[in-house]
Design an enzyme around this catalytic site. Structure first.
Site, PDB file in Angstrom:
ATOM      1  N   CYS A   1      36.958  34.247  30.618  1.00 50.32           N
ATOM      2  CA  CYS A   1      37.204  34.002  32.042  1.00 50.32           C
ATOM      3  C   CYS A   1      36.195  33.035  32.667  1.00 50.32           C
ATOM      4  O   CYS A   1      36.415  32.545  33.765  1.00 50.32           O
ATOM      5  CB  CYS A   1      37.194  35.317  32.812  1.00 50.32           C
ATOM      6  SG  CYS A   1      38.407  36.478  32.181  1.00 50.32           S
TER       7      CYS A   1
ATOM      8  N   HIS B   1      35.622  34.635  40.415  1.00 51.40           N
ATOM      9  CA  HIS B   1      36.674  34.854  39.433  1.00 51.40           C
ATOM     10  C   HIS B   1      37.519  36.039  39.889  1.00 51.40           C
ATOM     11  O   HIS B   1      36.997  37.063  40.314  1.00 51.40           O
ATOM     12  CB  HIS B   1      36.051  35.127  38.058  1.00 51.40           C
ATOM     13  CG  HIS B   1      37.038  35.637  37.057  1.00 51.40           C
ATOM     14  ND1 HIS B   1      38.235  35.002  36.830  1.00 51.40           N
ATOM     15  CD2 HIS B   1      37.024  36.725  36.247  1.00 51.40           C
ATOM     16  CE1 HIS B   1      38.910  35.677  35.912  1.00 51.40           C
ATOM     17  NE2 HIS B   1      38.194  36.731  35.548  1.00 51.40           N
TER      18      HIS B   1
ATOM     19  N   ASN C   1      44.635  38.496  37.088  1.00 51.36           N
ATOM     20  CA  ASN C   1      43.530  37.814  36.406  1.00 51.36           C
ATOM     21  C   ASN C   1      44.114  36.797  35.431  1.00 51.36           C
ATOM     22  O   ASN C   1      44.749  37.174  34.455  1.00 51.36           O
ATOM     23  CB  ASN C   1      42.685  38.867  35.674  1.00 51.36           C
ATOM     24  CG  ASN C   1      41.511  38.254  34.926  1.00 51.36           C
ATOM     25  OD1 ASN C   1      41.401  37.038  34.785  1.00 51.36           O
ATOM     26  ND2 ASN C   1      40.628  39.119  34.435  1.00 51.36           N
TER      27      ASN C   1
HETATM   28  C1  LIG Z   1      40.482  48.377  34.568  1.00 49.87           C
HETATM   29  C2  LIG Z   1      40.117  48.934  35.914  1.00 49.87           C
HETATM   30  C3  LIG Z   1      41.064  48.383  36.971  1.00 49.87           C
HETATM   31  C4  LIG Z   1      40.236  50.441  35.904  1.00 49.87           C
HETATM   32  O1  LIG Z   1      39.840  50.968  37.142  1.00 49.87           O
HETATM   33  P1  LIG Z   1      38.808  52.183  37.182  1.00 49.87           P
HETATM   34  O2  LIG Z   1      38.639  52.553  38.579  1.00 49.87           O
HETATM   35  O3  LIG Z   1      37.585  51.765  36.416  1.00 49.87           O
HETATM   36  O4  LIG Z   1      39.647  53.269  36.442  1.00 49.87           O
HETATM   37  P2  LIG Z   1      39.206  54.137  35.172  1.00 49.87           P
HETATM   38  O5  LIG Z   1      39.095  53.270  33.962  1.00 49.87           O
HETATM   39  O6  LIG Z   1      38.030  54.899  35.587  1.00 49.87           O
HETATM   40  O7  LIG Z   1      40.478  55.035  35.019  1.00 49.87           O
HETATM   41  C5  LIG Z   1      40.819  55.982  35.970  1.00 49.87           C
HETATM   42  C6  LIG Z   1      42.086  56.673  35.544  1.00 49.87           C
HETATM   43  O8  LIG Z   1      43.189  55.800  35.817  1.00 49.87           O
HETATM   44  C7  LIG Z   1      44.020  55.735  34.665  1.00 49.87           C
HETATM   45  N1  LIG Z   1      44.669  54.448  34.620  1.00 49.87           N
HETATM   46  C8  LIG Z   1      44.268  53.327  33.979  1.00 49.87           C
HETATM   47  N2  LIG Z   1      45.169  52.351  34.169  1.00 49.87           N
HETATM   48  C9  LIG Z   1      46.147  52.860  34.953  1.00 49.87           C
HETATM   49  C10 LIG Z   1      47.328  52.337  35.502  1.00 49.87           C
HETATM   50  N3  LIG Z   1      47.702  51.064  35.291  1.00 49.87           N
HETATM   51  N4  LIG Z   1      48.092  53.127  36.270  1.00 49.87           N
HETATM   52  C11 LIG Z   1      47.744  54.394  36.506  1.00 49.87           C
HETATM   53  N5  LIG Z   1      46.638  54.963  35.997  1.00 49.87           N
HETATM   54  C12 LIG Z   1      45.840  54.197  35.248  1.00 49.87           C
HETATM   55  C13 LIG Z   1      43.099  55.969  33.506  1.00 49.87           C
HETATM   56  O9  LIG Z   1      43.825  56.415  32.397  1.00 49.87           O
HETATM   57  C14 LIG Z   1      42.154  57.005  34.068  1.00 49.87           C
HETATM   58  O10 LIG Z   1      42.768  58.259  33.949  1.00 49.87           O
HETATM   59  P3  LIG Z   1      41.921  59.524  33.450  1.00 49.87           P
HETATM   60  O11 LIG Z   1      40.836  59.679  34.495  1.00 49.87           O
HETATM   61  O12 LIG Z   1      42.942  60.598  33.447  1.00 49.87           O
HETATM   62  O13 LIG Z   1      41.383  59.149  32.113  1.00 49.87           O
HETATM   63  C15 LIG Z   1      38.667  48.543  36.304  1.00 49.87           C
HETATM   64  O14 LIG Z   1      37.767  49.247  35.506  1.00 49.87           O
HETATM   65  C16 LIG Z   1      38.389  47.085  36.149  1.00 49.87           C
HETATM   66  O15 LIG Z   1      38.937  46.252  36.841  1.00 49.87           O
HETATM   67  N6  LIG Z   1      37.459  46.735  35.233  1.00 49.87           N
HETATM   68  C17 LIG Z   1      37.105  45.362  35.012  1.00 49.87           C
HETATM   69  C18 LIG Z   1      38.185  44.691  34.251  1.00 49.87           C
HETATM   70  C19 LIG Z   1      37.977  43.237  34.187  1.00 49.87           C
HETATM   71  O16 LIG Z   1      37.570  42.649  35.142  1.00 49.87           O
HETATM   72  N7  LIG Z   1      38.271  42.639  33.047  1.00 49.87           N
HETATM   73  C20 LIG Z   1      38.234  41.256  32.847  1.00 49.87           C
HETATM   74  C21 LIG Z   1      36.871  40.719  33.030  1.00 49.87           C
HETATM   75  S1  LIG Z   1      36.944  39.009  33.172  1.00 49.87           S
END
Ligand SMILES: CC(C)(COP(=O)(O)OP(=O)(O)OC[C@H]1O[C@@H](n2cnc3c(N)ncnc32)[C@H](O)[C@@H]1OP(=O)(O)O)[C@@H](O)C(=O)NCCC(=O)NCCS
Length: 329
Positions: free
Chosen positions: A112, A256, A286
């Site tokens: 990214c 980003h 993204n």
């Molecule tokens: C991926 C992301 C959106 C997840 O959000 P989060 O608040 O961290 O959520 P968590 O990973 O803690 O998951 C919370 C719960 O939601 C669930 N969940 C994940 N994706 C889901 C979706 N699409 N729909 C519903 N529930 C979802 C998980 O399974 C988890 O459930 P659990 O608690 O029963 O295990 C977030 O971590 C993020 O944006 N991270 C950075 C990603 C990124 O920027 N990547 C590229 C970098 S360039």
């Protein structure tokens, strides 16, 4: 000499995939996606459209905005994790399509952070040889082809698109236009938290790797989130300090577009009010290397950024890679 932005261009495919569409594909909800990421919809390329096709559209628009043709280019650099092929590079494919006969062309893989890396590399290459004048740098991704559409943790996040910038070497302008400061980093100790496991020489493609979904993006979301905020803020502060530019002097901050919560956390720590923050993650998700370029182009074409305004770019991606740039447009 200064390295200025002579023109920008962007392209996103027409097909829109909404959160409601995703609700039919995996166990998720529009409400979860909106509140956890800020994404409402993303663009998906047609099966026959590869990343170099998206790059070509963005590149043509940037050349037109700069008032030059492919024949004027000294180099083409494409940032992508989804090239048409492992080789030849998208850069060489674009060279032929754009008639950029005198340009030397290659790809950069910095996930990214790709567009920011190409801005830095393009700047360095132009400065290296007096006769070089123009570089076309492009971030282009067809992430839809490395997205696991059965994994709700990742498939809601990504989209396809391309953003392009023509860099020009000029005599210093009176208003100080050009790239003012950059700060770029990598940390391979975190290589495992964001990656596509198979398809390279470590795990070559086999029927088993396809069955195991190893040709898709794998990510430790929470860890990535924390590292992203810290890295983007740190790089942004570094360029502001090294250039002696205060937060109040920045016209638009272009982070980003990975997650609206990351963007807001970065803005808060940099003391940037909402009206100076550029956000389009709601429309595109993204788009990895394309994200910053698409934002720059939309910010410029919509008049949010005018000649003389300072833009602060800050980014983060797999590798890990991250960085920031201050540019007076
Ligand atoms: C991926 C992301 C959106 C997840 O959000 P989060 O608040 O961290 O959520 P968590 O990973 O803690 O998951 C919370 C719960 O939601 C669930 N969940 C994940 N994706 C889901 C979706 N699409 N729909 C519903 N529930 C979802 C998980 O399974 C988890 O459930 P659990 O608690 O029963 O295990 C977030 O971590 C993020 O944006 N991270 C950075 C990603 C990124 O920027 N990547 C590229 C970098 S360039």
């Amino acid at each position: 000499m200064s390295i200025v932005i002579a023109g920008t261009g962007s392209y996103v495919p027409e097909k829109i995939l909404t959160n409601a569409d995703l609700e039919k594909m995996v166990e998720t909800s529009d409400e979860w996606i909106r509140t956890r990421t800020g994404i409402e919809e993303r663009r998906i390329a047609e099966p026959g459209q590869a990343s170099a096709d998206l790059a070509y559209e963005a590149g043509c628009r940037a050349l037109e905005a700069a008032g030059i043709t492919g024949a004027d280019l000294d180099t083409i650099i494409v940032a992508t994790v989804t090239p048409n092929h492992v080789f030849p590079s998208n850069g060489c494919i674009l060279q032929a399509k754009l008639g950029a006969t005198k340009a030397f062309c290659f790809d950069v893989e910095a996930a990214c952070s790709g567009l920011l890396y190409t801005l830095e590399i393009g700047r360095a290459l132009l400065n290296m040889i007096p006769s070089r004048r123009y570089a076309l740098v492009i971030g282009a991704e067809k992430l839809s082809c490395i997205t696991d559409w059965s994994d709700r943790n990742t498939c809601v996040l990504f989209g396809d698109g391309a953003g392009a910038v023509v860099l020009e070497k000029t005599a210093e302008t009176e208003d100080g236009r050009g790239i003012i400061a950059t700060d770029i980093h990598s940390d391979g100790n975190y290589a495992e938290i964001l990656k596509m496991p198979a398809g390279g020489s470590r795990i070559p493609a086999t029927e088993q790797t396809v069955r195991d979904h190893l040709h898709f993006i794998k990510m430790e979301g929470r860890e990535t989130f924390k590292l992203a905020v810290n890295a983007m803020v740190s790089a942004a502060k570094t360029v502001m300090v090294s250039a002696g530019v205060a937060s109040s002097e920045i016209g638009v901050v272009i982070p980003h577009q990975a997650n609206l919560r990351i963007i807001n956390a970065v803005a808060q720590r940099l003391d940037v009010p909402e009206d100076r923050l550029f956000v389009n993650i709601n429309k595109y998700g993204n788009t990895s290397a394309a994200s910053i370029g698409i934002c720059m182009d939309e910010a410029i074409r919509s008049g949010r950024v005018k000649r003389g305004d300072v833009m602060l770019l800050t980014t983060f991606g797999g590798g890990l890679t991250w960085g920031a740039a201050l540019i007076r447009y």
